[in-house]
Write an enzyme that holds these catalytic residues in place. Structure first.
Site, mmCIF file in Angstrom:
data_model
loop_
_atom_site.group_PDB
_atom_site.id
_atom_site.type_symbol
_atom_site.label_atom_id
_atom_site.label_comp_id
_atom_site.label_asym_id
_atom_site.label_seq_id
_atom_site.Cartn_x
_atom_site.Cartn_y
_atom_site.Cartn_z
ATOM 1 N N HIS A 126 5.022 -4.948 9.548
ATOM 2 C CA HIS A 126 5.558 -3.874 10.391
ATOM 3 C C HIS A 126 6.753 -4.476 11.118
ATOM 4 C CE1 HIS A 126 1.248 -2.816 10.189
ATOM 5 N NE2 HIS A 126 1.633 -1.578 10.344
ATOM 6 N N ASP A 176 5.573 -6.681 13.826
ATOM 7 C CA ASP A 176 4.826 -7.909 13.487
ATOM 8 C C ASP A 176 5.834 -9.051 13.420
ATOM 9 O OD1 ASP A 176 2.622 -6.283 12.970
ATOM 10 O OD2 ASP A 176 2.951 -6.291 10.800
ATOM 11 N N MET A 235 6.892 -5.230 0.772
ATOM 12 C CA MET A 235 6.631 -3.959 1.462
ATOM 13 C C MET A 235 6.882 -4.102 2.958
ATOM 14 S SD MET A 235 4.119 -2.416 3.521
ATOM 15 C CE MET A 235 2.351 -2.349 3.256
ATOM 16 N N GLU A 272 -0.083 6.640 3.538
ATOM 17 C CA GLU A 272 -1.461 6.138 3.647
ATOM 18 C C GLU A 272 -2.288 7.037 4.550
ATOM 19 O OE1 GLU A 272 -1.620 2.046 4.812
ATOM 20 O OE2 GLU A 272 -3.743 2.155 5.348
ATOM 21 N N LYS A 322 -5.847 8.430 6.470
ATOM 22 C CA LYS A 322 -7.038 7.923 7.162
ATOM 23 C C LYS A 322 -7.666 9.100 7.911
ATOM 24 C CE LYS A 322 -8.535 4.157 10.156
ATOM 25 N NZ LYS A 322 -8.155 3.051 11.046
ATOM 26 N N GLU A 352 -6.215 3.407 0.918
ATOM 27 C CA GLU A 352 -6.942 2.224 1.409
ATOM 28 C C GLU A 352 -8.440 2.422 1.235
ATOM 29 O OE1 GLU A 352 -5.884 0.252 5.076
ATOM 30 O OE2 GLU A 352 -7.996 0.075 5.637
ATOM 31 N N HIS A 411 -10.562 3.676 4.099
ATOM 32 C CA HIS A 411 -10.288 4.949 4.753
ATOM 33 C C HIS A 411 -11.070 6.120 4.162
ATOM 34 C CE1 HIS A 411 -6.368 3.165 6.595
ATOM 35 N NE2 HIS A 411 -7.468 2.557 6.976
ATOM 36 N N ASP A 442 -4.139 -0.502 -0.750
ATOM 37 C CA ASP A 442 -4.689 -1.375 0.297
ATOM 38 C C ASP A 442 -6.150 -1.656 -0.027
ATOM 39 O OD1 ASP A 442 -2.316 -1.431 1.618
ATOM 40 O OD2 ASP A 442 -3.016 -0.424 3.438
ATOM 41 N N ASP A 500 -13.547 1.704 11.371
ATOM 42 C CA ASP A 500 -12.719 1.029 10.368
ATOM 43 C C ASP A 500 -12.950 -0.488 10.439
ATOM 44 O OD1 ASP A 500 -10.766 0.417 8.544
ATOM 45 O OD2 ASP A 500 -9.099 0.757 9.913
ATOM 46 N N ASP A 525 -12.350 -2.905 7.967
ATOM 47 C CA ASP A 525 -11.355 -3.782 7.331
ATOM 48 C C ASP A 525 -11.951 -5.105 6.836
ATOM 49 O OD1 ASP A 525 -9.179 -2.032 7.511
ATOM 50 O OD2 ASP A 525 -8.557 -2.784 9.468
ATOM 51 N N ASP A 577 -5.557 -5.364 2.843
ATOM 52 C CA ASP A 577 -5.377 -4.895 4.221
ATOM 53 C C ASP A 577 -6.693 -5.071 4.976
ATOM 54 O OD1 ASP A 577 -4.152 -3.950 6.390
ATOM 55 O OD2 ASP A 577 -4.097 -1.855 5.800
HETATM 56 C C1 GLT Z 1 -3.077 -0.790 10.482
HETATM 57 C C2 GLT Z 1 -3.901 0.131 9.619
HETATM 58 C C3 GLT Z 1 -3.656 -0.065 8.181
HETATM 59 C C4 GLT Z 1 -2.258 0.285 7.754
HETATM 60 C C5 GLT Z 1 -1.221 -0.575 8.353
HETATM 61 C C6 GLT Z 1 0.139 -0.023 7.999
HETATM 62 S S1 GLT Z 1 -1.434 -0.891 10.002
HETATM 63 O O1 GLT Z 1 -3.600 -2.075 10.459
HETATM 64 O O2 GLT Z 1 -5.293 -0.069 9.928
HETATM 65 O O3 GLT Z 1 -4.553 0.632 7.402
HETATM 66 O O4 GLT Z 1 -2.171 0.052 6.381
HETATM 67 O O5 GLT Z 1 0.780 0.591 9.030
HETATM 68 MN MN MN Z 2 -3.996 0.071 5.303
HETATM 69 MN MN MN Z 3 -7.871 0.209 7.679
#
Ligand code: GLT
Ligand code: MN
Ligand code: MN
Length: 392
Positions: free
Chosen positions: A59, A62, A93, A186, A188, A222, A225, A250, A260, A262, A292
């Site tokens: 980002h 970042d 990316m 993306e 969510k 993702e 998500h 992702d 979430d 991750d 991700d």
């Molecule tokens: C954030 C989010 C991710 C996205 C990123 C892109 S930022 O961490 O949870 O799923 O992919 O903006």
């Molecule tokens: Mn993501």
């Molecule tokens: Mn996520």
């Protein structure tokens, strides 16, 4: 890792990580950071140490803190570029942080405030320039704050219109500046907002044909998500693939119905991860595979490297399982039994004509006989289990 290990990743695998993923210091809503914050160049060095990584994504903030001075900005860019060279890692990316700063507390492109919306577009334009400086080709849009807690606050139809307006503007900007980006959206369902607009990948697949430049727009689904919402992620990815819209992916893991998480790819949902890798392999997905995810909060630097290596290793192990699945005689003969083609009927139903309709109405299709045909799915699914557990 030994050279002979078939699961050792190489840049040809197109595995990528984000500055925000391996660099994640482990802060959560209940606790402070547990790992030191690393400079972007240090994160690239960490990925270099993990080995076999193709790229690192970022980002805008970042890389460059939102309030960095021009001198600081120049310094960070210089050391980041040197780290990319030193570790032979690319930056394929880029994306915009449109969620962290208080200005975005009620959204960015869909904010109720025209000045916030303009600022969000302006911030994205600058971030697109930054991405280009490091060679990014894909630009991701994750609308984390594009949503609402109370539907009294926003008109959800207007939100779609505002989002479209922003994307149309930014597509034209990329084209007019010859940036050559492809955009990847993306979805969510929720978090950090109570509800996020465009909650599933299919929402964006429906939006894309209504954009001014649909060809340059695709999706970045993702794993976590769709899974959060109790949906089958593989099916969403399949639809994107079928439409030629899977521009980026992702990879991570998630227990259904939770916040979430991750998690590291494949750490929880072995079967879904396998069928995802199978889908990507069978349909020759050539794009970036971005992890991700975050290491467990208990991890130190050494364990973060184990997390990065583990993510790539899991993908490659699953790829080898896919190969076995596709070569397994028993599995393939069962699949052949299950997929019963009929050339004559296939021709009839392929496309409508008056003659086909007439012939179809006259066809002898006995529903009782059809229902009696065996479908040994239990047997097939157990073979998948045996294969994944390594006893086959
Ligand atoms: C954030 C989010 C991710 C996205 C990123 C892109 S930022 O961490 O949870 O799923 O992919 O903006
Ligand atoms: Mn993501
Ligand atoms: Mn996520």
């Amino acid at each position: 890792m030994a050279k002979s290990d078939p699961f050792t990743p190489t840049p040809a695998d197109r595995f990528t990580f984000g500055l925000w993923t391996v660099g994640n210091p482990g802060r959560d809503p209940f606790g402070e950071a547990v790992r030191p914050r690393l400079a972007p160049a240090e994160i690239v060095d960490l990925l270099g140490e993990a080995g076999g990584v193709y790229g690192v994504n970022f980002h805008d903030n970042d890389l460059i803190p939102i309030d960095a001075s021009p001198q600081e900005t120049a310094q960070i860019k210089k050391s980041f570029a040197a780290a990319l060279r030193r570790n032979k890692i690319k930056a394929p990316m880029a994306t915009t942080n449109l969620f962290g700063d208080p200005v975005f507390k009620d959204g960015a492109f869909t904010s109720n405030d025209a000045e916030v919306r303009a600022y969000a577009i302006q911030k994205t334009m600058n971030a697109m320039k930054l991405g280009k400086e490091f060679g990014a080709k894909t630009y991701v849009f994750w609308g984390g704050r594009e949503g609402a807690e109370s539907d009294a606050t926003k008109d959800p139809v207007v939100a779609v219109e505002r989002f479209r307006e922003a994307i149309d503007f930014l597509c034209d900007y990329s084209i007019s500046e010859k940036m050559g980006y492809q955009f990847a959206f993306e979805a969510k369902p929720n978090e950090p907002r109570g509800d996020i607009f465009f909650s599933v990948t299919g929402s964006y697949l429906a939006l894309i044909p209504s954009l001014k430049h649909p060809d340059m727009c695709g999706v970045n689904p993702e794993f976590a998500h769709e899974t959060m919402a109790g949906l089958n992620f593989v099916h969403h990815v399949a639809q994107a693939l079928e439409m030629g819209k899977l521009f980026h992916i992702d990879l991570n893991d998630q227990v259904m119905g939770r916040f979430d998480q991750d998690y590291r790819f494949g750490s929880n949902s072995y079967k879904a991860a396998f069928f995802l890798v199978k889908l990507l392999s069978d349909y020759g997905y050539k794009g970036m595979k971005h992890f991700d995810s975050h290491a467990y909060r208990q991890a130190d630097r050494k364990d973060v490297i184990a997390f990065a290596r583990g993510s790539m290793r899991t993908f490659k192990i699953l790829e080898s399982k896919v190969e076995r699945f596709n070569k397994d005689r028993k599995i393939q003969s069962l699949l052949n039994k299950i997929h019963r083609e009929n050339a004559k009927l296939g021709k009839l139903t392929k496309s409508f004509s008056k003659a086909n309709a007439k012939a179809l109405l006259a066809a002898d299709l006995n529903r009782v006989k059809l229902a009696r045909k065996p479908l040994p799915y239990e047997e097939l699914d157990q073979l998948v289990f045996d294969l994944l557990m390594g006893v086959r």
